[in-house]
Structures are given as C-alpha cells and as structure tokens.
Write an enzyme that holds these catalytic residues in place. Structure first.
Site, mmCIF file in Angstrom:
data_model
loop_
_atom_site.group_PDB
_atom_site.id
_atom_site.type_symbol
_atom_site.label_atom_id
_atom_site.label_comp_id
_atom_site.label_asym_id
_atom_site.label_seq_id
_atom_site.Cartn_x
_atom_site.Cartn_y
_atom_site.Cartn_z
ATOM 1 N N LYS A 107 0.860 -1.183 0.000
ATOM 2 C CA LYS A 107 0.000 0.000 0.000
ATOM 3 C C LYS A 107 0.894 1.229 0.000
ATOM 4 O O LYS A 107 2.031 1.167 0.480
ATOM 5 C CB LYS A 107 -0.890 0.022 1.263
ATOM 6 C CG LYS A 107 -2.153 0.819 1.095
ATOM 7 C CD LYS A 107 -3.211 0.038 0.333
ATOM 8 C CE LYS A 107 -4.490 0.784 0.166
ATOM 9 N NZ LYS A 107 -5.539 -0.081 -0.415
ATOM 10 N N GLY A 219 -20.783 6.230 2.597
ATOM 11 C CA GLY A 219 -19.887 6.589 1.498
ATOM 12 C C GLY A 219 -20.646 6.616 0.193
ATOM 13 O O GLY A 219 -21.653 5.906 0.030
ATOM 14 N N GLY A 221 -18.541 7.161 -2.888
ATOM 15 C CA GLY A 221 -17.440 7.297 -3.836
ATOM 16 C C GLY A 221 -17.487 6.157 -4.837
ATOM 17 O O GLY A 221 -18.537 5.560 -5.080
ATOM 18 N N ASN A 222 -16.321 5.850 -5.379
ATOM 19 C CA ASN A 222 -16.256 4.813 -6.420
ATOM 20 C C ASN A 222 -16.865 3.492 -5.968
ATOM 21 O O ASN A 222 -17.701 2.902 -6.662
ATOM 22 C CB ASN A 222 -14.802 4.619 -6.848
ATOM 23 C CG ASN A 222 -14.662 3.470 -7.812
ATOM 24 O OD1 ASN A 222 -14.489 2.322 -7.411
ATOM 25 N ND2 ASN A 222 -14.801 3.750 -9.078
HETATM 26 P P1 NAD Z 1 -13.629 7.481 -2.668
HETATM 27 O O1 NAD Z 1 -12.657 8.534 -2.265
HETATM 28 O O2 NAD Z 1 -14.048 7.383 -4.092
HETATM 29 O O3 NAD Z 1 -14.986 7.646 -1.808
HETATM 30 C C1 NAD Z 1 -15.019 7.761 -0.421
HETATM 31 C C2 NAD Z 1 -16.442 8.143 -0.036
HETATM 32 O O4 NAD Z 1 -16.557 8.122 1.385
HETATM 33 C C3 NAD Z 1 -16.858 9.539 -0.485
HETATM 34 O O5 NAD Z 1 -18.204 9.529 -0.905
HETATM 35 C C4 NAD Z 1 -16.740 10.368 0.795
HETATM 36 O O6 NAD Z 1 -17.600 11.491 0.792
HETATM 37 C C5 NAD Z 1 -17.170 9.335 1.807
HETATM 38 N N1 NAD Z 1 -16.755 9.635 3.178
HETATM 39 C C6 NAD Z 1 -15.547 10.008 3.637
HETATM 40 N N2 NAD Z 1 -15.596 10.194 4.975
HETATM 41 C C7 NAD Z 1 -16.863 9.928 5.358
HETATM 42 C C8 NAD Z 1 -17.548 9.933 6.588
HETATM 43 N N3 NAD Z 1 -16.931 10.266 7.726
HETATM 44 N N4 NAD Z 1 -18.857 9.606 6.600
HETATM 45 C C9 NAD Z 1 -19.506 9.281 5.465
HETATM 46 N N5 NAD Z 1 -18.910 9.239 4.266
HETATM 47 C C10 NAD Z 1 -17.610 9.568 4.207
HETATM 48 O O7 NAD Z 1 -13.033 6.111 -2.135
HETATM 49 P P2 NAD Z 1 -13.363 4.638 -2.631
HETATM 50 O O8 NAD Z 1 -12.402 4.270 -3.690
HETATM 51 O O9 NAD Z 1 -14.814 4.516 -2.884
HETATM 52 O O10 NAD Z 1 -12.958 3.790 -1.339
HETATM 53 C C11 NAD Z 1 -13.819 3.642 -0.217
HETATM 54 C C12 NAD Z 1 -13.262 2.568 0.722
HETATM 55 O O11 NAD Z 1 -13.119 1.353 -0.002
HETATM 56 C C13 NAD Z 1 -11.883 2.834 1.326
HETATM 57 O O12 NAD Z 1 -11.828 2.232 2.601
HETATM 58 C C14 NAD Z 1 -10.931 2.106 0.382
HETATM 59 O O13 NAD Z 1 -9.703 1.772 1.016
HETATM 60 C C15 NAD Z 1 -11.772 0.886 0.096
HETATM 61 N N6 NAD Z 1 -11.417 0.169 -1.137
HETATM 62 C C16 NAD Z 1 -11.374 0.802 -2.329
HETATM 63 C C17 NAD Z 1 -11.119 0.068 -3.480
HETATM 64 C C18 NAD Z 1 -11.180 0.684 -4.857
HETATM 65 O O14 NAD Z 1 -11.105 -0.067 -5.838
HETATM 66 N N7 NAD Z 1 -11.372 1.989 -4.983
HETATM 67 C C19 NAD Z 1 -10.851 -1.301 -3.388
HETATM 68 C C20 NAD Z 1 -10.911 -1.918 -2.145
HETATM 69 C C21 NAD Z 1 -11.208 -1.160 -1.022
#
Ligand code: NAD
Length: 428
Positions: A107, A219, A221-222
């Site tokens: 990471k 959340g 996000g993606n």
């Molecule tokens: P991202 O940055 O696209 O989205 C994060 C989301 O969480 C956003 O909508 C943000 O507004 C929200 N958020 C942040 N703090 C918050 C809070 N206190 N309360 C409510 N919402 C909150 O990130 P992502 O890529 O969607 O990743 C989200 C999680 O999934 C992370 O833990 C990441 O490590 C994990 N993850 C991501 C991937 C990937 O392919 N992107 C793969 C495995 C795990």
C-alpha cells in the site's frame, strides 16, 4: 480519561495474532507475517502554482510478496499515517490470498489533500512519488493502483513517469489506468460489483430474497456507487447513503424511504463522492446527520467509506432488522464492535473478501497489460463474478465446517496460503 486513538495497524496485528494462535502458526512465520517485509518513507518536493515549494510525505509499504508481486493502492489523504498504510498493506496480502490470485500485498500514500491542489500540482505530486520509489516498484515486484482520492488520471501520470525513467513501455507497472491507455474495462465497477456478488451469495445461503431487501450505505465514492448500482440491478432497495461534505467539514446522510434511484443520485454527486445537498433536497431527500446511516431500519448495511466506522460507540445503534453487513471499506469495523455484531448473529462478509473485486480486476488488468491484449467488459465481469463467488464459497464452507465466523474463516484461508508460500520458498 481520553479514549485510546484508533490505530489500524494494531487492529490488523491483533486480528492476525488471534488467527496465528488458532491455527498454531510457528513463531518465525508469525513474526514474519505480522509486519511488513519492506517500508519506504520519503519526501516529495512540489513546485506549487504560486512559485513556492511544498514538501509532502509519501510512503510505500510492501507487506509480503511470497505469492507474487506486491499489489495495492496509493491513497491521498490529509490525515494519512504510516500505521494506516502498514495495516492496509497487510490487509492487501490477505485479500489477494483469499481470492487466490498470485499477488502479494502493499500500500502507498501521500499526506495531502488533492481537493486543495490544482491539476498541475497533483501531476507533480504523482510524478514526484514515482521518482522516489521507481527502483522499488514495477510490473514484476510491486504494482500500485488507485485508492482513496486517487483515480485513473493519477495512475497514468505515474505510469508516464515510470516509463520515462525506465526508457520503455511497462503498462503492467500500474493498474486502474484509463480504458484505452492500458486500463481494463470493468475496473471502475469491480470493487462495488464484487461486494454485491458476495452479498448475493450470502443472501442465498441465508435464504433471503435480495429483491425483498433494503440497504443503507456509508460513502458514495467509487466503491459505494458501484455497489449501489449492482444492488439496485439485482432488485434491492437502497434507503440511505452518507457522504463527507468538505465545505461543511462533516458528513451527512441522505435518506429516501421510497427508495433511492442511483443514476439520479450520481448525477448530483461530484468526483470526490460528495452529494449536492440543495439538489438532493429538491429531489425529496431528507438530509440527516452523517452518523445515522448506521441506525436505519434496513436488512443490509454496507460501510464503504473509511476504516473504523463501526465502533463500540455506535454498534448498538444498528437496527434489529439488520441481517447482513457487507464491508466495502477496508477495516470499517473495530474488533470490539465486531464481537457485538457476532453476538447479535449478524452475518458479516468481511472487508478483505467483500472488497477484493478491485484487486481481482486489477490482476486481470495486469494480465491484459502484460499481454497487450484487452478483453471485452462482459468477459471481465464474468471472470470477476466467478472469482468472487468461488472465494465466498470457500470461506463460507470453512465457516460452516468449523462453526466459526466468516472473518475468522477468511483469515484462516488467507494466512494459511501465505504461510505455505513463505515456507515453500524456504524463508522460514
Ligand atoms: P472514494 O474517495 O471514491 O470515496 C469515499 C467516499 O466516502 C466519499 O463519498 C466520501 O464522501 C465518503 N466519506 C468520507 N468520509 C466519510 C464519513 N466520515 N462519513 C460518510 N462518508 C464519508 O473512495 P473509494 O475508492 O470509494 O474507497 C472507499 C473505501 O473502499 C476505502 O476504505 C478504500 O480503502 C476501500 N477500497 C477501495 C477500493 C477501490 O477499488 N477503490 C478497493 C478496495 C477497497
């Protein structure tokens, strides 16, 4: 008395130690696997648009690469810590192992807030990161990917810098690239869809019809958006989502009890996963405080934002209606809260199984990049579904056979495979 601050690495080690003891792992192997093999800490000077120079801290941590090249995302976050990256690198090792792909765990991260950086400054940050680490990463030793607040654009800048340094094209160096520039179709959807593939299997085992279920998500996000999309496609009804609002510096929950239409909600969400409050109100959403996503009367909870979100503070606010928690984020549940969830017999699809779709598709992207031959989207998603379903079944079968919780079963499978690899290589 102040409560001890959450430390993801301590949690990851605590989870590992418990399983190592359960499976009687020998002392040397346990010592090797409970910490990263290698860590790189460095400074990245960036010339800012106003002519000043700002120095950012960056990290790349390789937990274990006995089963194949290390693999893991690079996150941008103002509150990033080395211990969080250590924990995430460790979880990556277990994640690749539990879905049985030939990769290890790593990471990376940069302490920064890209929301306050211009495009040019972000590009310089990405290139600076690669300049510091280029000798220690690459298609055959450590393959980065996007994570929180990083995306395909950042990956392509990083690839370009790596290729400039090494003087050739290495599309397999990094994943999550833009489609058409070495990216895989389906990568964007993979983590979110993967969560729902495992959720679908869990509901089948529990004899619950997904079309009669409701869910609440943390959340947007993606990961959360694609999970929501696939959940809706399979007939589930989403009642609430929460997200962070960077202007107000707090989170909000967006609730619509007659069901959220994901496509419409996506249209009023920015690229950081922040939903526009005013437009949401116009669409009939209730805007509630950020923490109430957890207390919704729904069948399924999907924490898909950040680590340490379900804690002893809020675990008892989970509605008695909740039957399944599918952990989309990494480490969303604190160990003490996990105990309460287990006592309440809520079925958990643990994080490193549920969200392994992203790395599985990254692995597919790496394979395609190394071949320079790209698959159709349907083929990618079909392969993803097969991998996720089969990983879920192995974990579920072990949990039934040994009468243990899903998280323990997933850990036992993952740790045993990595332990076997380090032993076979003669490291211990
Ligand atoms: P991202 O940055 O696209 O989205 C994060 C989301 O969480 C956003 O909508 C943000 O507004 C929200 N958020 C942040 N703090 C918050 C809070 N206190 N309360 C409510 N919402 C909150 O990130 P992502 O890529 O969607 O990743 C989200 C999680 O999934 C992370 O833990 C990441 O490590 C994990 N993850 C991501 C991937 C990937 O392919 N992107 C793969 C495995 C795990």
């Amino acid at each position: 008395m102040t409560e001890k601050a959450y430390n993801a690495y301590e949690v990851a080690q605590q989870q590992f130690d418990e399983i190592a003891e359960k499976i009687n792992l020998d002392k040397a192997t346990a010592e090797l696997l409970r910490q990263p093999l290698r860590e790189y800490h460095f400074s990245i000077p960036v010339k800012m648009d106003d002519g000043s120079v700002q120095v950012f801290r960056g990290f790349r941590i390789q937990h274990n690469d006995a089963r194949g090249p290390a693999k893991g995302g690079i996150r941008f976050h103002p509150l990033e810590t080395v211990d969080t990256i250590r924990a995430l690198s460790m979880w990556m090792t277990w994640k690749c192992s539990v879905v049985d792909i030939p990769l290890g765990g790593a990471k990376g991260g940069i302490i920064c807030d890209p929301r306050n950086l211009t495009e040019r400054e972000q590009e310089q940050l990405c290139r600076g990161f690669v300049r510091q680490i280029s000798k220690n990463v690459g298609p055959y030793n450590d393959v980065p990917a996007p994570d929180v607040m990083t995306n395909a654009k950042h990956m392509l800048w990083m690839l370009d810098e790596f290729e400039t340094i090494h003087g050739a094209r290495y599309p397999g160096f990094i994943t999550g690239k833009p489609v058409g520039m070495g990216g895989s179709l389906g990568r964007k959807e993979a983590t979110g869809f993967g969560i729902i593939y495992t959720l679908r299997e869990a509901l089948k085992e529990l004899n619950i019809d997904i079309t009669k279920t409701t869910a609440s998500l943390q959340g947007f996000g993606n990961v959360a958006q694609h999970a929501a999309m696939m959940y809706q496609e399979l007939g589930g009804k989403l009642l609430a989502v929460s997200c962070w609002d960077n202007n107000d510096k707090k989170a909000y929950t967006f609730q619509k009890l007659d069901g959220i239409d994901i496509n419409i909600l996506q249209n009023i969400t920015d690229s950081y996963g922040t939903i526009d409050k005013d437009k949401a109100i116009e669409l009939g959403y209730q805007i509630l405080s950020g923490d109430v996503w957890i207390e919704q009367d729904v069948d399924i909870l999907i924490p898909a934002a950040l680590e340490n979100q379900i804690t002893t503070e809020n675990v008892n606010r989970i509605s008695s209606q909740v039957k399944v928690i599918a952990e989309g984020a990494n480490g969303p549940t604190a160990p003490d809260a996990d105990k309460v969830i287990n006592e309440r017999n809520i079925f958990v699809v643990p994080d490193f199984l549920a969200n392994a779709g992203g790395v599985t598709c990254s692995y597919f992207e790496q394979v395609q990049s190394n071949m320079n031959y790209y698959w159709e989207k349907d083929e990618v998603l079909q392969k993803l579904d097969i991998k996720m379903t089969s990983a879920f079944k192995s974990v579920y079968d072990l949990s039934v056979q040994k009468k243990i919780h899903m998280r323990d079963a997933a850990y036992i499978i993952a740790i045993n495979r990595v332990a076997q690899a380090v032993k076979s290589r003669g490291w211990v």
